[in-house]
Design an enzyme around this catalytic site. Sequence first.
Site, short mmCIF file in Angstrom:
data_model
loop_
_atom_site.label_atom_id
_atom_site.label_comp_id
_atom_site.label_asym_id
_atom_site.label_seq_id
_atom_site.Cartn_x
_atom_site.Cartn_y
_atom_site.Cartn_z
N GLU A 53 -15.69 6.31 6.16
CA GLU A 53 -14.72 5.71 7.10
C GLU A 53 -14.53 6.64 8.27
O GLU A 53 -15.07 7.75 8.31
CB GLU A 53 -13.38 5.48 6.40
CG GLU A 53 -12.71 6.77 5.93
CD GLU A 53 -11.38 6.58 5.22
OE1 GLU A 53 -10.75 5.54 5.38
OE2 GLU A 53 -10.98 7.52 4.49
N ARG B 132 0.85 -1.21 0.00
CA ARG B 132 0.00 0.00 0.00
C ARG B 132 0.88 1.25 0.00
O ARG B 132 0.55 2.26 -0.65
CB ARG B 132 -0.95 -0.02 1.21
CG ARG B 132 -1.98 1.09 1.15
CD ARG B 132 -3.04 0.93 2.23
NE ARG B 132 -2.51 1.12 3.57
CZ ARG B 132 -3.21 0.93 4.68
NH1 ARG B 132 -4.47 0.53 4.63
NH2 ARG B 132 -2.66 1.12 5.87
N LYS C 239 -2.51 6.97 1.20
CA LYS C 239 -2.17 7.30 2.58
C LYS C 239 -1.06 8.36 2.55
O LYS C 239 0.11 8.05 2.74
CB LYS C 239 -1.74 6.04 3.33
CG LYS C 239 -1.99 6.10 4.82
CD LYS C 239 -1.91 4.71 5.42
CE LYS C 239 -1.68 4.72 6.90
NZ LYS C 239 -2.70 5.32 7.72
C1 LIG Z 1 -8.12 7.05 7.01
C2 LIG Z 1 -7.89 5.63 7.40
N1 LIG Z 1 -8.81 4.70 7.07
C3 LIG Z 1 -8.64 3.40 7.40
C4 LIG Z 1 -7.51 2.96 8.08
C5 LIG Z 1 -7.35 1.52 8.45
O1 LIG Z 1 -6.30 0.91 7.75
P1 LIG Z 1 -5.52 -0.35 8.32
O2 LIG Z 1 -6.53 -1.33 8.76
O3 LIG Z 1 -4.72 -0.84 7.17
O4 LIG Z 1 -4.71 0.12 9.46
C6 LIG Z 1 -6.53 3.91 8.43
C7 LIG Z 1 -5.32 3.48 9.14
O5 LIG Z 1 -4.26 3.72 8.76
C8 LIG Z 1 -6.72 5.27 8.07
O6 LIG Z 1 -5.80 6.20 8.38
#
Ligand SMILES: Cc1ncc(COP(=O)(O)O)c(C=O)c1O
Length: 356
Positions: free
Chosen positions: A240, A103, A207
């Site tokens: 989210e 990612r 991200k």
């Molecule tokens: C905006 C956002 N959504 C969702 C997630 C969840 O991602 P993950 O399960 O890969 O940590 C994160 C975590 O980094 C995030 O910053």
Amino acid sequence: MAWLDLDTERWRCGPRGEEGHHDHVPVYESGSEVLQKFQEKWNSTKQQRYPAMYSSVVGGIILDPSMMVIPIDDHMVHRGHGVFDTAMLSNGYLYELDSHLDRLLLSASKAKISSPFSRETLRAILVQMTAASKCRNGSIKYWLSAGPGDFLLSPKGCTAPAFYAVVIASGATAAAAGGGGHPRLREGVRAITSTVPMKDPFFATMKSVNYLANALAMAEAEERGAYASVWVDGDGGVAEGPMMNVAFVTGGGDLVVPAFDRVLSGYTARRVLALAPRLVDAGVLRSVGAARISAADARRCAEMMFVGSGLPVAAHRRMGRPAGQVGKIALALSDMLCEDIKAGPDRLLVPYDQAS
Ligand SMILES: Cc1ncc(COP(=O)(O)O)c(C=O)c1O
């Protein structure tokens, strides 16, 4: 030490006036004086110390927290031109490192940042840094940046892309990995709908270091006594949380995770989607899937939960339920994820102790 006397606007030498009095801004000519100041700060603070950092600018692993710095002219610092990712450390293993690394590289390509190293080298650096930290539980964070160079908007002046990483020790992950679940889970958490504008899908699906909207959404939740907020998109669909995905269980027993086309593709939520079919086999759930869910339908659901690495599942405290009671699906998923973090398939658990 030389210092600028703001009254006379002249440089002076020798001891300056009262400590912290900014009429006389100290000027440190040598790096060793600055290092001494950093060390004094770290020694006098109760702030958490980080057991290891990697910097491609330095070209190695740094163990002294006072030297864990990045250049001020790095495009990530002054223009937000950087991407990052994380991975949890659980009992000497890095959980889901490979998915998170993939990612990171996907985010980097969207942000037009080339990596200074191959994927294998990035992975080897992270494993060696974590081994050098001697930390067994916590997390790592790592960044790819357009790099240092100048202060212009164009990345053309950045001399070379940079890679930084840090280890953050924590006790909470150990508790979660021990199978007891996140401490909040048994009680449940409160959520609010965010009033902070959500990111456009192009930015939400990568991200990047631009987490201002996320930080404001979190601050808003905390100001209103909630654990976190949830974004609802312009079409009324649930998106989210500020650092986690969400999941719902409908009255009919369908587990629904909002589709990842407008939000970050979270690996914890993806793992939930991979593990939850076992609950279908057990007759506890009817179906499992990623789909669009409207805020109106979400409000009618039997269960809601936050899902993200570091939680891994935090169940929403439903109104009308007795205090301390959370949904049974959230509890079951939390137990499954904690077990996965502790003893999941080998491909998800990267050992790093042996690397030291
Ligand atoms: C905006 C956002 N959504 C969702 C997630 C969840 O991602 P993950 O399960 O890969 O940590 C994160 C975590 O980094 C995030 O910053």
